[in-house]
Design a protein around this motif. Structure first.
Motif, mmCIF file in Angstrom:
data_model
loop_
_atom_site.group_PDB
_atom_site.id
_atom_site.type_symbol
_atom_site.label_atom_id
_atom_site.label_comp_id
_atom_site.label_asym_id
_atom_site.label_seq_id
_atom_site.Cartn_x
_atom_site.Cartn_y
_atom_site.Cartn_z
ATOM 1 N N PRO B 70 2.992 1.409 -18.430
ATOM 2 C CA PRO B 70 3.120 0.146 -17.718
ATOM 3 C C PRO B 70 2.536 0.226 -16.311
ATOM 4 N N TYR B 71 2.447 -0.962 -15.662
ATOM 5 C CA TYR B 71 1.932 -1.031 -14.298
ATOM 6 C C TYR B 71 2.597 0.007 -13.407
ATOM 7 N N ASN B 72 1.813 0.745 -12.658
ATOM 8 C CA ASN B 72 2.365 1.565 -11.580
ATOM 9 C C ASN B 72 1.389 1.561 -10.418
ATOM 10 N N ALA B 73 1.938 1.585 -9.203
ATOM 11 C CA ALA B 73 1.134 1.378 -7.997
ATOM 12 C C ALA B 73 0.086 2.479 -7.837
ATOM 13 N N ASP B 74 0.464 3.740 -8.115
ATOM 14 C CA ASP B 74 -0.484 4.838 -7.918
ATOM 15 C C ASP B 74 -1.663 4.725 -8.869
ATOM 16 N N GLY B 75 -1.388 4.451 -10.132
ATOM 17 C CA GLY B 75 -2.448 4.362 -11.131
ATOM 18 C C GLY B 75 -3.390 3.207 -10.840
ATOM 19 N N PHE B 76 -2.829 2.026 -10.546
ATOM 20 C CA PHE B 76 -3.658 0.856 -10.272
ATOM 21 C C PHE B 76 -4.504 1.066 -9.009
ATOM 22 N N ALA B 77 -3.879 1.636 -7.973
ATOM 23 C CA ALA B 77 -4.611 1.854 -6.715
ATOM 24 C C ALA B 77 -5.769 2.827 -6.949
ATOM 25 N N GLU B 78 -5.504 3.888 -7.700
ATOM 26 C CA GLU B 78 -6.544 4.896 -7.958
ATOM 27 C C GLU B 78 -7.671 4.304 -8.802
ATOM 28 N N CYS B 79 -7.293 3.465 -9.761
ATOM 29 C CA CYS B 79 -8.291 2.836 -10.624
ATOM 30 C C CYS B 79 -9.235 1.956 -9.800
ATOM 31 N N VAL B 80 -8.667 1.081 -8.957
ATOM 32 C CA VAL B 80 -9.522 0.204 -8.147
ATOM 33 C C VAL B 80 -10.390 1.044 -7.213
ATOM 34 N N LYS B 81 -9.789 2.075 -6.638
ATOM 35 C CA LYS B 81 -10.541 2.938 -5.714
ATOM 36 C C LYS B 81 -11.775 3.523 -6.407
ATOM 37 N N GLN B 82 -11.553 4.084 -7.606
ATOM 38 C CA GLN B 82 -12.672 4.745 -8.290
ATOM 39 C C GLN B 82 -13.733 3.739 -8.743
ATOM 40 N N VAL B 83 -13.285 2.571 -9.193
ATOM 41 C CA VAL B 83 -14.259 1.555 -9.630
ATOM 42 C C VAL B 83 -15.074 1.069 -8.429
ATOM 43 N N VAL B 84 -14.421 0.880 -7.288
ATOM 44 C CA VAL B 84 -15.153 0.456 -6.089
ATOM 45 C C VAL B 84 -16.164 1.530 -5.688
ATOM 46 N N GLU B 85 -15.772 2.789 -5.783
ATOM 47 C CA GLU B 85 -16.706 3.863 -5.433
ATOM 48 C C GLU B 85 -17.907 3.901 -6.384
ATOM 49 N N GLN B 86 -17.639 3.603 -7.665
ATOM 50 C CA GLN B 86 -18.734 3.625 -8.646
ATOM 51 C C GLN B 86 -19.667 2.422 -8.493
ATOM 52 N N GLU B 87 -19.092 1.249 -8.190
ATOM 53 C CA GLU B 87 -19.865 0.002 -8.258
ATOM 54 C C GLU B 87 -20.337 -0.500 -6.895
ATOM 55 N N SER B 88 -19.755 0.003 -5.830
ATOM 56 C CA SER B 88 -20.114 -0.362 -4.443
ATOM 57 C C SER B 88 -20.191 -1.868 -4.157
ATOM 58 N N PRO B 89 -19.165 -2.652 -4.495
ATOM 59 C CA PRO B 89 -19.179 -4.066 -4.101
ATOM 60 C C PRO B 89 -18.969 -4.175 -2.587
ATOM 61 N N THR B 90 -19.525 -5.225 -1.982
ATOM 62 C CA THR B 90 -19.271 -5.403 -0.546
ATOM 63 C C THR B 90 -17.962 -6.151 -0.313
ATOM 64 N N LEU B 91 -17.535 -6.902 -1.338
ATOM 65 C CA LEU B 91 -16.297 -7.659 -1.204
ATOM 66 C C LEU B 91 -15.450 -7.445 -2.461
ATOM 67 N N VAL B 92 -14.179 -7.087 -2.272
ATOM 68 C CA VAL B 92 -13.258 -6.953 -3.400
ATOM 69 C C VAL B 92 -12.206 -8.035 -3.228
ATOM 70 N N VAL B 93 -12.079 -8.947 -4.198
ATOM 71 C CA VAL B 93 -11.143 -10.058 -4.035
ATOM 72 C C VAL B 93 -10.077 -10.028 -5.127
ATOM 73 N N ILE B 94 -8.892 -10.520 -4.775
ATOM 74 C CA ILE B 94 -7.738 -10.502 -5.670
ATOM 75 C C ILE B 94 -6.806 -11.627 -5.235
ATOM 76 N N GLY B 95 -5.948 -12.114 -6.121
ATOM 77 C CA GLY B 95 -4.935 -13.092 -5.732
ATOM 78 C C GLY B 95 -3.822 -12.396 -4.960
ATOM 79 N N HIS B 96 -3.203 -13.076 -4.004
ATOM 80 C CA HIS B 96 -2.141 -12.438 -3.207
ATOM 81 C C HIS B 96 -0.809 -12.524 -3.959
ATOM 82 N N THR B 97 -0.744 -11.812 -5.081
ATOM 83 C CA THR B 97 0.478 -11.826 -5.896
ATOM 84 C C THR B 97 1.438 -10.741 -5.418
ATOM 85 N N TYR B 98 2.617 -10.703 -6.038
ATOM 86 C CA TYR B 98 3.578 -9.645 -5.695
ATOM 87 C C TYR B 98 3.032 -8.268 -6.066
ATOM 88 N N GLN B 99 2.316 -8.210 -7.201
ATOM 89 C CA GLN B 99 1.740 -6.923 -7.607
ATOM 90 C C GLN B 99 0.688 -6.457 -6.591
#
Lengths: 256, 322
Positions: B70-99
């Motif tokens: 299930p969702y966990n903060a460490d796993g999700f944070a690491e996943c986004v980090k690695q994808v950003v490093e691989q794809e190099s977007p200049t802007l990362v956007v997300i909804g301001h949800t509780y998650q």
């Protein structure tokens, strides 16, 4: 068990908020400052845990100009064991990544088991500092915590999800959590507490001890929001107000 | 890619605020000729990806990894980090949800990139973006700039964009691998639960009478309930009333409660903190009664009364009842 509580001094809900001449913040001399609301819940939760343990300490920590010593003293009067003031002239509207790095520099050597912070500050409302600090110190983290249960080398927290849902999450220690308002009843300082607070340690750390790289984000301008909505303000004695409201309900909103 | 939209599942469907984030990304992309990728991860990664491929974006990245469910903060944070490093977007956007509030600050720390949260709007000046967000609980606005030209993380406030404006299209899907060790996850999550069964469904209510801190005490709740009954409406509240235990949490409107859009919303003693306003500003008509003439609720109200709720509401109920 050592618990750090990050507390911030922010304008009270009733305070005036005149914008300063540079338009990047408010005129602080006209603001009445208080301890940030969710931080006072974080402080109470830390004190309850230490009291239930029967040993350990609660350390109240704040960054800002000398005025923030007032809320550190307030925390000490409520029962925190000691205080740390990170002296900084930065405004409250500061980059959370920079802020967390500054806290990390000073707090790293303290080896806290737990770091508690309020969910978000009532001034900048970034909601990040405590979580980033936990990351920088390699701690487990959780946000939106509404209940805590201390276990053997772990902390079980109830997290608030959206639309009335909750979830229990068990964190390894050390951990940094940010706390939602309303999970306990923050105490008032007793007279004895206020007297005793003067004898407690309040360590002052000069800014030269926590210099970090430049801000990653900056506030360029603060302004009074414009509203495109026209609001009809209804004045008068209660009877006149009620009469106008009934007209509105009948003729404009058409619910009567 | 230029913009990476990070998606969230809401019980297997795409979270409304993820759709809004896509709309925000689409408007930026259209104005500035940018490309959009979307990241789907976690237990529902494939399902969410299949929804998003029918929108006008370039590519959907799917990460399947057992440690993200299930969702966990460490796993999700690491996943986004690695994808950003691989794809190099200049802007990362997300909804301001509780998650988002739970794990996105961690992404900021791991990448050492700024996270500008709760953004209402943005515009491009020269080559950089200026983001608008509220400060001081919605009483003032602010313009925020990123000092990092390589990458900036932002989250959009609920309703910053309307999900009705989402543009259809077709996107390709690409599986992306990340490296995640069990030791990276410092928490164990239990299944989500609801505190009370059969709460009030305010989202379909046509008329809502809502009470805030200005109602002063629990004994005054029935007074508001009587007004709601006289108008055939539902009773709701802001967070402080629920925190005080005067009403169950199913009555709560706002970012941590329900989002409502009735024909009429009567706000009694509600100051209008941003957390409440995001849940009700879609109401067609808003009447606000509050003692504090400077309360932000008056900025979004159609009709405002500066006065004591306790003086006005019983009289109003009496007249309505006839």
């Amino acid at each position: 068990m050592k618990i750090a509580v990050l507390i911030k001094q922010v304008p009270g809900a009733e305070s005036a908020l005149p914008i300063n001449s540079e338009a990047i913040g408010v005129q602080e001399d006209q603001v009445s400052f208080l301890m940030n609301e969710s931080d006072s819940y974080a402080l109470e939760e830390a004190q309850k845990i230490i009291e239930a343990q029967g040993s350990g300490e609660v350390v109240a920590i704040s960054l800002g100009p000398d005025r923030v010593q007032k809320i550190i003293r307030e925390a000490l009067a409520k029962g925190a064991d000691r205080g740390i003031h990170l002296q900084s002239e930065a405004s409250g509207l500061v980059d959370p990544l920079t802020l967390a790095k500054q806290f990390a520099k000073v707090l790293e050597s303290e080896h806290f088991d737990l770091i508690f912070s309020g969910l978000q500050s009532d001034d900048s409302g970034m909601g990040q500092t405590g979580i980033i600090l936990g990351e920088l110190l390699n701690m487990a983290t959780a946000s939106l915590v509404v209940e805590t249960e201390l276990g053997e080398n772990s902390l079980k927290v109830k997290r608030e999800l959206e639309a009335g849902w909750f979830q229990w999450v068990t964190l390894t220690l050390p951990a940094s959590i940010s706390i939602q308002s309303g999970l306990n009843q923050p105490r008032y300082p007793s007279l004895r507490g206020i007297m005793g607070a003067k004898k407690k340690e309040l360590k002052i750390v000069p800014e030269s001890d926590f210099i970090v790289d430049g801000e990653k984000q900056s506030i360029r301008k603060v302004f009074v929001p414009k509203t495109d909505k026209r609001t009809e303000m209804i004045d008068g004695e209660p009877d006149a107000v009620v009469a106008r409201l009934v007209e509105i309900l009948k003729n404009d909103v058409k619910v009567l | 890619m230029d913009i990476l939209v990070v998606l969230e599942s809401s019980n297997g469907s795409l979270h409304r605020m993820s759709r809004e984030a896509i709309v925000g990304a689409q408007s930026l992309a259209a104005e500035n000729g940018l490309s959009i990728g979307a990241l789907s991860m976690g237990a529902d990664a494939e399902q969410i990806a299949s929804i998003v491929t029918s929108y006008n974006i370039d590519e959907v990245l799917v990460v399947n990894n057992d440690l993200l469910s299930p969702y966990n903060a460490d796993g999700f944070a690491e996943c986004v980090k690695q994808v950003v490093e691989q794809e190099s977007p200049t802007l990362v956007v997300i909804g301001h949800t509780y998650q988002t509030r739970d794990y996105f600050p961690k992404v900021s720390a791991r990448l050492d990139k700024p996270f500008i949260p709760d953004v209402i709007s943005m515009n491009k000046e020269n080559d950089s973006f200026v983001f608008t967000k509220t400060v001081f609980n919605g009483k003032l606005g602010s313009e925020v700039v990123s000092n990092d030209s390589a990458c900036t993380l932002i989250s959009f406030q609920a309703a910053a964009f309307s999900d009705e404006n989402i543009m259809s299209g077709s996107a390709t899907t690409r599986q992306v691998d990340i490296s995640l060790e069990p030791g990276n996850v410092k928490s164990t999550s239990e299944a989500p639960f609801q505190e009370e069964a059969g709460g009030v469904d305010l989202s379909s209510a046509d008329l809502i009478v809502s009470v805030g801190r200005g109602i002063e005490k629990e004994d005054n709740i029935p007074m508001a309930k009587e007004l709601a009954n006289a108008l055939n409406g539902e009773l709701a509240s802001s967070r402080p009333v629920v925190d005080a235990g005067w009403l169950p949490s199913s009555h709560q409107v706002g970012s941590s409660g329900q989002s409502v859009s009735p024909n009429l919303y009567i706000a009694l003693g509600i100051s209008g903190a941003i957390q409440h306003v995001v849940g009700m500003k879609g109401s067609k008509n808003i009447i606000a009664i509050n003692k504090d003439a400077d309360a932000p609720i008056f900025e979004i109200a159609d009709y405002g009364v500066v006065g004591n709720v306790l003086d006005i509401v019983p009289k109003l109920t009496e007249v309505i009842k006839g």
